[in-house]
Scaffold this motif. Structure first.
Motif, mmCIF file in Angstrom:
data_model
loop_
_atom_site.group_PDB
_atom_site.id
_atom_site.type_symbol
_atom_site.label_atom_id
_atom_site.label_comp_id
_atom_site.label_asym_id
_atom_site.label_seq_id
_atom_site.Cartn_x
_atom_site.Cartn_y
_atom_site.Cartn_z
ATOM 1 N N SER A 56 0.852 -1.018 0.009
ATOM 2 C CA SER A 56 -0.046 0.067 0.133
ATOM 3 C C SER A 56 0.985 1.231 0.037
ATOM 4 C CB SER A 56 -0.917 -0.148 1.163
ATOM 5 O OG SER A 56 -0.121 0.155 2.385
ATOM 6 N N ILE A 57 0.467 2.399 -0.305
ATOM 7 C CA ILE A 57 1.117 3.533 -0.418
ATOM 8 C C ILE A 57 1.593 3.820 1.187
ATOM 9 C CG2 ILE A 57 -0.909 5.287 -0.247
ATOM 10 C CD1 ILE A 57 2.204 5.659 -2.466
ATOM 11 N N ARG A 58 0.915 3.565 2.122
ATOM 12 C CA ARG A 58 1.257 3.730 3.314
ATOM 13 C C ARG A 58 2.581 2.933 3.808
ATOM 14 N NH1 ARG A 58 -2.092 2.327 9.012
ATOM 15 N NH2 ARG A 58 -1.097 4.075 10.341
ATOM 16 N N GLY A 59 2.438 1.862 3.243
ATOM 17 C CA GLY A 59 3.687 1.066 3.334
ATOM 18 C C GLY A 59 4.768 1.282 2.717
ATOM 19 N N LYS A 61 5.353 4.597 2.670
ATOM 20 C CA LYS A 61 5.957 5.619 3.479
ATOM 21 C C LYS A 61 6.647 5.165 4.627
ATOM 22 C CE LYS A 61 3.549 9.279 6.298
ATOM 23 N NZ LYS A 61 4.452 10.375 6.119
ATOM 24 N N LYS A 62 6.359 3.928 5.153
ATOM 25 C CA LYS A 62 7.036 3.351 6.155
ATOM 26 C C LYS A 62 8.311 2.553 5.945
ATOM 27 C CE LYS A 62 3.043 2.946 9.219
ATOM 28 N NZ LYS A 62 1.893 1.816 9.406
ATOM 29 N N ILE A 68 7.351 8.793 -0.493
ATOM 30 C CA ILE A 68 6.345 8.694 -1.296
ATOM 31 C C ILE A 68 6.577 9.861 -2.563
ATOM 32 C CG2 ILE A 68 3.803 9.351 -1.690
ATOM 33 C CD1 ILE A 68 3.040 8.323 1.271
ATOM 34 N N LYS A 69 7.082 10.731 -2.227
ATOM 35 C CA LYS A 69 7.384 11.991 -3.360
ATOM 36 C C LYS A 69 8.541 11.148 -4.253
ATOM 37 C CE LYS A 69 6.967 16.425 -1.121
ATOM 38 N NZ LYS A 69 7.547 17.418 -0.355
ATOM 39 N N TYR A 72 6.545 8.532 -6.579
ATOM 40 C CA TYR A 72 5.818 9.004 -7.570
ATOM 41 C C TYR A 72 6.802 9.862 -8.850
ATOM 42 C CZ TYR A 72 1.348 8.944 -5.957
ATOM 43 O OH TYR A 72 -0.103 8.457 -5.300
ATOM 44 N N GLY A 77 2.663 8.628 -12.818
ATOM 45 C CA GLY A 77 1.492 8.085 -13.662
ATOM 46 C C GLY A 77 0.890 6.810 -12.936
ATOM 47 N N GLY A 78 0.635 6.805 -11.583
ATOM 48 C CA GLY A 78 0.423 5.590 -10.881
ATOM 49 C C GLY A 78 1.723 4.610 -10.557
ATOM 50 N N PRO A 79 2.217 4.829 -9.362
ATOM 51 C CA PRO A 79 3.319 4.549 -9.029
ATOM 52 C C PRO A 79 3.430 2.993 -8.706
ATOM 53 C CG PRO A 79 2.531 5.840 -7.417
ATOM 54 C CD PRO A 79 1.835 6.207 -8.448
ATOM 55 N N LEU A 80 2.335 2.561 -7.671
ATOM 56 C CA LEU A 80 2.450 1.278 -7.251
ATOM 57 C C LEU A 80 1.876 0.248 -8.661
ATOM 58 C CD1 LEU A 80 3.168 0.124 -4.570
ATOM 59 C CD2 LEU A 80 0.678 0.167 -4.060
ATOM 60 N N LYS A 81 1.002 0.681 -9.223
ATOM 61 C CA LYS A 81 0.506 -0.188 -10.315
ATOM 62 C C LYS A 81 1.877 -0.375 -11.400
ATOM 63 C CE LYS A 81 -3.119 1.116 -12.803
ATOM 64 N NZ LYS A 81 -3.907 2.120 -13.720
ATOM 65 N N ILE A 96 -6.007 1.532 -0.483
ATOM 66 C CA ILE A 96 -4.974 2.723 -0.031
ATOM 67 C C ILE A 96 -3.838 2.189 -0.334
ATOM 68 C CG2 ILE A 96 -6.511 3.956 1.617
ATOM 69 C CD1 ILE A 96 -6.012 2.001 3.586
ATOM 70 N N ASN B 29 -6.600 10.093 -2.710
ATOM 71 C CA ASN B 29 -5.522 9.113 -2.762
ATOM 72 C C ASN B 29 -5.700 8.208 -4.043
ATOM 73 O OD1 ASN B 29 -3.073 8.093 -1.792
ATOM 74 N ND2 ASN B 29 -4.084 6.397 -1.165
ATOM 75 N N MET B 33 -3.081 7.512 -7.089
ATOM 76 C CA MET B 33 -2.579 6.146 -7.391
ATOM 77 C C MET B 33 -2.897 5.668 -8.890
ATOM 78 S SD MET B 33 -1.086 5.187 -4.459
ATOM 79 C CE MET B 33 -1.375 3.332 -4.336
ATOM 80 N N GLY B 35 -2.880 7.665 -11.408
ATOM 81 C CA GLY B 35 -2.245 8.738 -12.379
ATOM 82 C C GLY B 35 -3.145 9.861 -12.652
ATOM 83 N N ASP B 109 2.409 14.334 -0.197
ATOM 84 C CA ASP B 109 3.587 13.788 -0.764
ATOM 85 C C ASP B 109 3.235 13.362 -1.992
ATOM 86 O OD1 ASP B 109 4.959 14.440 1.409
ATOM 87 O OD2 ASP B 109 5.152 12.375 2.231
#
Lengths: 96, 158
Positions: A56-59, A61-62, A68-69, A72, A77-81, A96, B29, B33, B35, B109
């Motif tokens: 997750s995006i929270r993960g 961050k941790k 996160i910056k 991205y 354009g959709g970092p985790l994907k 999330i 959010n 995510m 894009g 962020d």
């Protein structure tokens, strides 16, 4: 690349087929130029996948691996994907 | 980005109840995510979510919401609101949903614009120091409409 099994969205269906060359090909499709930082992120993602921990995006961050910056910036354009696709692991299902 | 024709989401958050705030945050959010660009415009009670002293103490009301399945009289008893809030936050934590303050950091962020409504800021006599540091500006509603500068922009009022 012909022998690599991928789903409709382009994600690998068999992680054991993943190689750096496969990653480079998918990155090219996504118009991402791989740097050392990109590979570090992929290693983190694959590690989480192998431990069966949800992404997750929270993960991120941790994680202590990347902010996160920067995440991205590396995968716009959709970092985790995009990063999971290049890492050869399934698209995260979390909202999330 | 996938097949979506949505290019930008502008959220107006006018409430400070936990369900409303999280709806806005999760959708904003989620957009980033995928894009999709996203901004949140905090107005009226929504401003509580970006006030340093208040954002960690948002509540889930127990009165006036039939989906709570609780008689109004019971919901009005002292402590009920605090209990409902606590239970809801506990369930959300199980799903790894971040608390409001951390969620705002993630949004900022991620490139989600966070804006305060000028009229509401004036009305509640707030100053810049009352608001979180990550705020991108205090805007009039006209300024906010100007953020809708690409085709495929959607405005959602919460």
């Amino acid at each position: 690349m012909e022998n690599i099994k991928r789903n409709d969205e382009g994600y690998l269906t068999d992680f054991s087929q993943w190689t750096k060359d496969v990653a480079l090909e998918i990155a090219k499709e996504e118009e991402i130029e791989m740097t050392d930082r990109h590979w570090e992120v992929l290693t983190y993602l694959q590690d989480k996948y192998q431990k069966e921990e949800a992404l997750s995006i929270r993960g991120i961050k941790k994680s202590g691996v990347i902010s996160i910056k920067e995440f991205y910036n590396l995968f716009p354009g959709g970092p985790l994907k995009k990063s999971t696709k290049i890492a050869g692991i399934p698209k995260p299902k979390s909202c999330i | 980005m996938g097949k979506t024709k949505v290019k930008k989401m502008l959220f107006i958050l006018s409430k400070a109840t936990i369900d409303s705030v999280y709806a806005a945050f999760i959708m904003a959010n989620g957009a980033r995510m995928e894009g999709i660009d996203a901004d949140i415009f905090f107005t009226f009670f929504g401003l509580e979510a970006i006030q340093k002293k208040k954002l960690a103490h948002l509540k889930q009301p127990t009165v006036g919401n039939p989906a709570m399945h609780m008689p109004t009289l019971l919901g009005g008893l002292p402590g009920m609101e605090a209990l409902a809030t606590k239970m809801m936050l506990k369930e959300m934590e199980k799903l790894d949903m971040p608390p409001v303050g951390e969620f705002l950091e993630i949004l900022s962020d991620s490139g989600c614009g966070l804006y305060a409504c000028k009229l509401a800021v004036d009305m509640f006599h707030l100053e810049e120091k009352d608001l979180i540091d990550d705020i991108d500006g205090v805007l009039t509603i006209g300024d906010f409409y100007n953020q809708a500068d690409v085709d495929g922009t959607q405005i959602v009022f919460i």
